[in-house]
Design a protein around this motif. Structure first.
Motif, PDB file in Angstrom:
ATOM      1  N   ALA A   8      74.954  -2.407  42.429  1.00 38.97           N
ATOM      2  CA  ALA A   8      74.797  -3.525  43.357  1.00 38.97           C
ATOM      3  C   ALA A   8      75.860  -3.475  44.442  1.00 38.97           C
ATOM      4  CB  ALA A   8      74.865  -4.849  42.595  1.00 38.97           C
ATOM      5  N   GLY A  11      74.955  -0.895  46.898  1.00 38.04           N
ATOM      6  CA  GLY A  11      73.842  -1.374  47.714  1.00 38.04           C
ATOM      7  C   GLY A  11      74.312  -2.313  48.809  1.00 38.04           C
ATOM      8  N   ASN A  12      75.207  -3.225  48.453  1.00 37.77           N
ATOM      9  CA  ASN A  12      75.740  -4.157  49.447  1.00 37.77           C
ATOM     10  C   ASN A  12      76.535  -3.418  50.513  1.00 37.77           C
ATOM     11  OD1 ASN A  12      74.622  -6.352  48.130  1.00 37.77           O
ATOM     12  ND2 ASN A  12      76.457  -6.737  46.887  1.00 37.77           N
ATOM     13  N   ALA A  15      74.088  -1.661  52.825  1.00 39.77           N
ATOM     14  CA  ALA A  15      73.440  -2.645  53.686  1.00 39.77           C
ATOM     15  C   ALA A  15      74.389  -3.075  54.802  1.00 39.77           C
ATOM     16  CB  ALA A  15      72.987  -3.857  52.868  1.00 39.77           C
ATOM     17  N   SER A  89      67.574  -7.599  57.597  1.00 37.98           N
ATOM     18  CA  SER A  89      66.745  -7.628  56.389  1.00 37.98           C
ATOM     19  C   SER A  89      66.806  -6.359  55.530  1.00 37.98           C
ATOM     20  CB  SER A  89      65.279  -7.869  56.777  1.00 37.98           C
ATOM     21  OG  SER A  89      64.797  -6.813  57.588  1.00 37.98           O
ATOM     22  N   TYR A  90      67.438  -5.301  56.024  1.00 37.15           N
ATOM     23  CA  TYR A  90      67.393  -4.048  55.290  1.00 37.15           C
ATOM     24  C   TYR A  90      68.113  -4.142  53.950  1.00 37.15           C
ATOM     25  CZ  TYR A  90      68.251   0.749  53.867  1.00 37.15           C
ATOM     26  OH  TYR A  90      68.320   1.906  53.139  1.00 37.15           O
ATOM     27  N   GLN A  91      67.449  -3.653  52.919  1.00 41.12           N
ATOM     28  CA  GLN A  91      68.029  -3.546  51.593  1.00 41.12           C
ATOM     29  C   GLN A  91      67.805  -2.127  51.068  1.00 41.12           C
ATOM     30  OE1 GLN A  91      69.871  -5.743  49.960  1.00 41.12           O
ATOM     31  NE2 GLN A  91      69.692  -7.222  51.655  1.00 41.12           N
ATOM     32  N   PRO A  92      68.866  -1.445  50.607  1.00 39.85           N
ATOM     33  CA  PRO A  92      68.721  -0.072  50.108  1.00 39.85           C
ATOM     34  C   PRO A  92      67.757  -0.001  48.922  1.00 39.85           C
ATOM     35  CG  PRO A  92      71.035  -0.648  50.431  1.00 39.85           C
ATOM     36  CD  PRO A  92      70.262  -1.917  50.575  1.00 39.85           C
ATOM     37  N   LYS A  93      67.063   1.143  48.848  1.00 40.16           N
ATOM     38  CA  LYS A  93      66.138   1.389  47.746  1.00 40.16           C
ATOM     39  C   LYS A  93      66.562   2.659  47.010  1.00 40.16           C
ATOM     40  CE  LYS A  93      62.312  -0.709  50.323  1.00 40.16           C
ATOM     41  NZ  LYS A  93      60.961  -0.495  50.895  1.00 40.16           N
TER      42      LYS A  93
END
Length: 265
Positions: A8, A11-12, A15, A89-93
């Motif tokens: 997490a 990911g943050n 982003a 709005s982008y969030q890693p995948k």
């Protein structure tokens, strides 16, 4: 548990990097749009001079150049909107993101939802108000019914012309917090979310006083939130404020009273 927390955190972090990258691209694009705005004003001034010399063919050439610039302007606007959308709005995948495709798809979606026609652009309207000519298609010549300052364009009422001539491209002309006209702000900034304009020191103090991460824009009826990192003085803002200042000077009534008391008899 630790692995999920680390994931997490990464990911943050990713982003955040994407948000910073899109913000940088957005700023660069705004600078380019500012140059387009300068060019539009330059073309308009040249057209007025050409019109005075009855060089109607050259005026028509500049009108076509203005339309081309406005088409580029629309493309830049869509690009900025796409960057904002992705940055917010982008969030890693798990899989790798194709950012080129992501950006292209976002631009296509924006164009579909907000179609634009250069002839309907308010800047083109301002150009046409400054000078208009009519083309006679049969002989490709311009009729000498040229518009001069103060005259309405054909088929339009004077009241309508005044309303559109004084059209302002800024969302607000006074700072919602200080009440000062934006033309008098020492350090104007604009929220990239809601586009409202503030005096920087005043809005930063307002945000700090709330002691909260969710600070709503104080402009009446605005539902957006304010963030210090999204309060920017972009190049386009300064040009728009200068244009508003020029409009105000042109429409301000004369208050100069000459003193004849010292004239000799």
């Amino acid at each position: 548990m630790a692995s999920a927390s680390a994931s997490a955190s990464r990911g943050n972090s990713n982003a955040g990097r994407i948000a910073n990258a899109t913000a940088t691209l957005y700023s660069d694009n705004q600078a380019f749009m500012a140059e387009i705005r300068k060019s539009l004003a330059f073309f308009k001034a040249i057209s007025v001079d050409l019109e005075k010399d009855n060089q109607f063919e050259k005026v028509k050439e500049l009108e076509e150049a203005v339309l081309e610039l406005l088409s580029t302007w629309d493309d830049c606007m869509h690009f900025s909107m796409a960057l904002e959308s992705i940055g917010n709005s982008y969030q890693p995948k798990d899989e790798l993101t194709d950012f080129k495709k992501l950006l292209e798809d976002e631009i296509v979606k924006i164009k579909r939802n907000s179609p634009s026609v250069p002839q309907n652009n308010p800047f083109f309207r301002q150009f046409k108000e400054a000078i208009w000519v009519k083309l006679q298609p049969s002989i490709f010549e311009y009729l000498k019914n040229v518009h001069h300052a103060g005259q309405p364009m054909p088929g339009e009422e004077q009241e309508e012309l005044v309303m559109t001539s004084t059209q302002c491209n800024l969302l607000n002309i006074k700072c919602p917090l200080s009440g000062k006209p934006v033309t008098q702000l020492e350090n104007p900034v604009r929220s990239t979310d809601c586009k409202h304009i503030y005096e920087k020191d005043v809005v930063v103090q307002y945000i700090n006083s709330k002691k909260s991460t969710n600070v709503q824009c104080p402009a009446a009826g605005c539902p957006k939130m304010l963030e210090r990192r999204k309060l920017l003085c972009d190049p386009l803002l300064l040009i728009e404020i200068d244009e508003l200042r020029s409009q105000s000077l042109q429409t301000a009534p004369s208050t100069v009273v000459e003193d004849f008391t010292e004239l000799e008899d």
